[in-house]
Design a protein around this motif. Structure first.
Motif, short mmCIF file in Angstrom:
data_model
loop_
_atom_site.label_atom_id
_atom_site.label_comp_id
_atom_site.label_asym_id
_atom_site.label_seq_id
_atom_site.Cartn_x
_atom_site.Cartn_y
_atom_site.Cartn_z
N SER A 5 39.26 40.76 2.07
CA SER A 5 38.02 40.93 1.41
C SER A 5 38.28 40.93 -0.15
N GLN B 225 36.73 43.50 -1.58
CA GLN B 225 36.27 44.95 -1.94
C GLN B 225 37.39 46.14 -1.78
N ASN C 113 37.88 37.01 1.99
CA ASN C 113 36.51 36.20 1.64
C ASN C 113 36.37 35.78 0.07
N GLN D 29 33.84 38.71 -6.75
CA GLN D 29 34.03 40.21 -6.21
C GLN D 29 34.79 41.07 -7.12
N THR E 73 34.49 42.58 5.25
CA THR E 73 33.71 41.60 4.94
C THR E 73 32.85 41.10 6.18
N ASN E 74 31.98 40.21 5.92
CA ASN E 74 31.23 39.97 7.05
C ASN E 74 30.83 38.48 7.21
N SER F 265 28.24 35.50 5.76
CA SER F 265 28.48 34.94 4.62
C SER F 265 29.30 33.48 4.57
N ASP G 255 35.35 48.28 8.76
CA ASP G 255 34.29 48.32 8.00
C ASP G 255 33.71 49.76 7.75
N HIS H 265 26.77 40.59 -2.15
CA HIS H 265 27.39 40.20 -1.04
C HIS H 265 26.23 40.17 0.32
#
Ligand code: SF4
Length: 792
Positions: A138, A140, A165, A366, A436-437, A441, A463, A658
């Motif tokens: 990520s 994040q 990501n 990000q 992340t997703n 995305s 997550d 995001h």
């Protein structure tokens, strides 16, 4: 509830004009109750990286306020920063590990979940080697977490299949910096915005994406000596509304426009020959390539009028200070790296770099994307080391006390799109996704759903929320997030912030650092002497280990410590014995990290992506000079035709981040931007018989979505859909923009193309068809009410 302003209605707040080139403080705050204490952190809802304090009462987060001492924001916060924290308190947080049994996700203990992951890892390694394991992380997490993951992947497992990501949002930033300057790392500092006479935004709607940086520009515009703004964007955004010159090119034509600007600068002799000769290589080749891009040709290809291109070039050519920002309109489009590099070229041929007022920000999407890149969690080598340089591999092997051959350097690291391809074809058998997703995305979502649920793929999702991706997982690990753990973040202008733990995570959720360390221990990863490979247990110990990894590298952290980062502003790397207080500007002496022994990359062909070999590079070793590189224009990989006559471009809205896993939990942010939509021009609305509010079906060769129409402020022939909206809170209709996007990527940065695709539209339900509209609305309400949204 107390707030210094309603940032939903008043996004940027009151103006605080500059005085004596100083940006005044303004402290923005929003709390639901009066806090007992404030804990230092930084906002993690975009890459600006604003310093803030978290308000805590009775062990619970109750709000945030900007840190006035912080050089990034001087107290200001935007709507996402002021509201997004509420996600931490959301009732639908994941609090226990889950394991899929008989097709159902069922609660499990940490021991059960981690033992299952370890057993699966060992089984795959035994049968297929560690090449059967991939990680997709990520932008994040915290620096310490990425570094730990990087060491596990590279020296523990030895898998090249690691990426973040960040491949979707900032890979081109890193690539463009490496191409021009030899290494990642932004040359400038946000403080350049305080004095620049000209500011250029290329494919970057800064007013929406980096609201606090836009406040800084608005304050310049409201004060003495306001800067001139050049905005290159096909849409008439908030940013474009304030432009001195707005260039609105057709999709996929950034190269013609930027080559055209360089053409005029060179033709009109608005260049700095002394700087070019002393500090760059490649000028003649650049000159030859852009020679063909005279303004008339640029207009024919891009639609940008000759006179506007000329006006923009004159602003660029006559200023003695310039800040440029670049983002997804470049990174996610055709010839991404080549286009981003043209912006670097403008600064280099004018000598506008390495001093106050002259900044290039190849922006990140990000908040901690920079850390993913620095630490090697995205596939790069930690500390901006070079995969092609054997001595760099040896340095890491010595640092980690492992054999050099453990580190997978026999081929380039696998980028995210290729990791997904390997998961699709079965060579990757275990994919570990953290924070992340991809089910929302990544491009071409129908394909993504199929590969993530493929029989034989063991999918781990780590997550805080039950995302669309988590719903497909075999194991879910509940993660603590920002505010619930300690760690560092590094923003676009290299400012490192510490985020202290403010509250306990919910239930059994654990920090990503603890989860990775637990995995390393259970896998029994050892160094050459039989000691644990991961020698740290706490965030601070991980930070100290990271510092050693950066010693002598461009991103040198050795002069920082948790104590030094606590109490004041963030600090910009490099921070070491020579620069104990950090470094606002890189390349002040015109020396760039391009020397063959030091550079992060041996370069690529910008057209094909073909990598240059170490020997080829050594032959042309620029020994500290920057590269000027250019390419000619290529047509986008998909263009409108009779069947799909419109261009689609995707992007963000000011209130969401995001795939809305955090911002979607704030009632206020959701009310401000409740749903996806399609924006189309008034001309196209007439052409297709569409009115504001009609439900419109948009189709590409890959899928369809249905969106309400929003008419105006976009060029004819182009439609726009925000990409944030998936299905966790509303699956009443197909609405994720990436149902439509295509599987293509930039040859150098490998960043996917989200900014163009050929589509068609038709009215699905008219705004005045009350019955059909009511049925749709009811469906959406039923779904939405199933999810609890927090707010105050
Ligand atoms: S500009 Fe970015 S970092 Fe700053 S408050 Fe807004 S979302 Fe957070």
């Amino acid at each position: 509830m107390k707030q210094t302003r309603d940032s939903i209605a008043d996004i940027w707040g009151e103006r605080t004009p500059y005085f004596d080139e100083q940006w005044p403080e303004r402290v923005d705050e929003r709390v639901t109750e009066e806090p007992d204490n404030w804990i230092q952190a930084a906002c993690v809802l975009c890459s600006a990286g604003c310093g803030l304090d978290i308000g805590v009462k009775d062990g619970k987060m109750v709000g945030v306020r900007g840190r006035s001492v912080d050089a990034v924001n001087r107290g200001r916060l935007g709507p996402k920063g002021l509201h997004g924290w509420i996600a931490n308190n959301s009732k639908d947080r994941l609090t226990r590990p889950l394991i899929r049994r008989d097709g159902e996700l069922q609660e499990a203990s940490w021991d059960e979940a981690m033992n299952l992951i370890v057993a699966k890892s060992k089984e795959i390694i035994d049968k297929h080697t560690s090449l059967g394991i991939g990680f997709y992380t990520s932008g994040q997490l915290f620096l310490e977490e990425y570094y730990t993951l990087g060491v596990i992947g590279k020296a523990g497992l030895g898998t090249p299949h690691m990426d973040g990501n960040t491949r979707l949002c900032t890979a081109t930033s890193a690539a463009a910096l490496k191409v021009s300057f030899g290494s990642d790392g932004q040359p400038g500092s946000y403080s350049d915005l305080d004095t620049a006479n000209v500011i250029m935004h290329v494919g970057h709607n800064i007013a929406s994406q980096h609201t606090v940086l836009w406040m800084r520009i608005l304050d310049r515009l409201a004060g003495p000596n306001p800067p001139k703004l050049i905005v290159i964007d096909p849409r008439k955004t908030y940013t474009a509304e304030k432009a001195t010159v707005h260039l609105a090119p057709k999709l996929g034509t950034n190269i013609p426009v930027l080559n055209g600007l360089l053409h005029i600068l060179i033709k009109e002799n608005l260049i700095n020959p002394g700087y070019i000769a002393a500090h760059t290589v490649g000028f003649e080749e650049l000159k030859n390539i852009v020679a063909a891009w005279h303004p008339q040709r640029v207009e024919e290809v891009s639609g940008v009028p000759e006179h506007l291109l000329y006006e923009a070039a004159m602003l660029l050519g006559k200023t003695n200070t310039l800040v440029s920002t670049v983002l997804q309109g470049v990174y996610q489009s055709m010839q991404a790296t080549a286009s981003a590099v043209q912006v670097n070229n403008i600064h280099l041929i004018r000598g506008l770099i390495g001093r106050p007022g002259c900044g290039i920000y190849q922006m990140n999407g990000q908040p901690t994307a920079q850390n993913t890149r620095e630490t090697g969690a995205d596939g790069d080598l930690p500390g901006f080391r070079n995969w092609g340089n054997k001595e760099h591999i040896n340095e890491l092997a010595r640092l980690w006390n492992v054999e050099p051959d453990t580190i997978p350097h026999w081929s380039p690291p696998t980028h995210a799109m290729q990791i997904m391809r390997f998961a699709e074809t079965g060579s990757i058998k275990m994919l570990w996704v953290s924070a992340t997703n991809p089910a929302v995305s990544m491009p071409e979502l129908a394909r993504m759903r199929k590969l993530l649920t493929r029989d034989g793929l063991f999918l781990i999702v780590q997550d805080a929320f039950m995302t669309e991706t988590a719903q497909m997982a075999d194991v879910i690990l509940p993660a603590a997030i920002w505010g619930e753990k300690t760690g560092c973040t590094t923003n676009v202008d290299r400012t490192v912030h510490i985020c202290h733990k403010a509250v306990e995570p919910p239930g059994e959720a654990r920090s990503d650092l603890d989860i990775f360390i637990d995995y390393a221990r259970r896998m029994d990863f050892k160094d050459k002497d039989g000691a644990p490979l991961i020698k740290w247990n706490t965030p601070e110990e991980a930070f100290e280990a990271w510092k050693e990894c950066t010693r002598g590298r461009p991103c040198d952290y050795t002069g920082m410590s948790y104590a030094k980062l606590t109490g004041g502003s963030g600090i910009q790397w490099p921070c070491n014995e020579k620069y104990p207080d950090g470094t606002p500007h890189l390349y002040t002496n015109g020396v760039f990290p391009t020397a063959a022994d030091y550079c992060e990359s041996y370069g690529h062909d910008l057209d094909t992506g073909a990598a240059q070999t170490p020997d080829e590079y050594r032959l042309i070793d620029p020994k500290g000079k920057a590269f000027l590189k250019a390419v000619d224009y290529q047509l986008p990989h998909e263009v409108p035709d009779q069947d799909y006559p419109l261009w689609l471009t995707t992007g963000r809205v000011v209130y969401h981040f995001h795939t809305r896993t955090k911002t979607g939990r704030s009632k206020e942010l959701c009310n401000a931007a409740p749903d996806a939509y399609v924006q189309l021009s008034a001309q196209d609305a007439v052409k297709y018989g569409i009115k504001d509010g009609d439900m419109v079906e948009i189709s590409s060769r890959r899928g369809s979505v249905i969106q309400p129409a929003m008419v105006g402020d976009i060029e004819p022939g182009i439609i726009f859909i925000p990409f944030h909206y998936g299905y966790w809170d509303n699956n009443s209709r197909s609405r994720a923009a990436n149902e439509l996007t295509l599987t293509e990527w930039d040859p150098v940065s490998k960043q996917p193309h989200f900014k163009y695709a050929a589509v068609r539209i038709r009215k699905a339900v008219a705004q005045d068809d009350e019955e059909a509209q009511a049925a749709l609305k009811h469906m959406e309400e039923v779904i939405t009410n199933n999810f609890k949204m927090e707010g105050a």
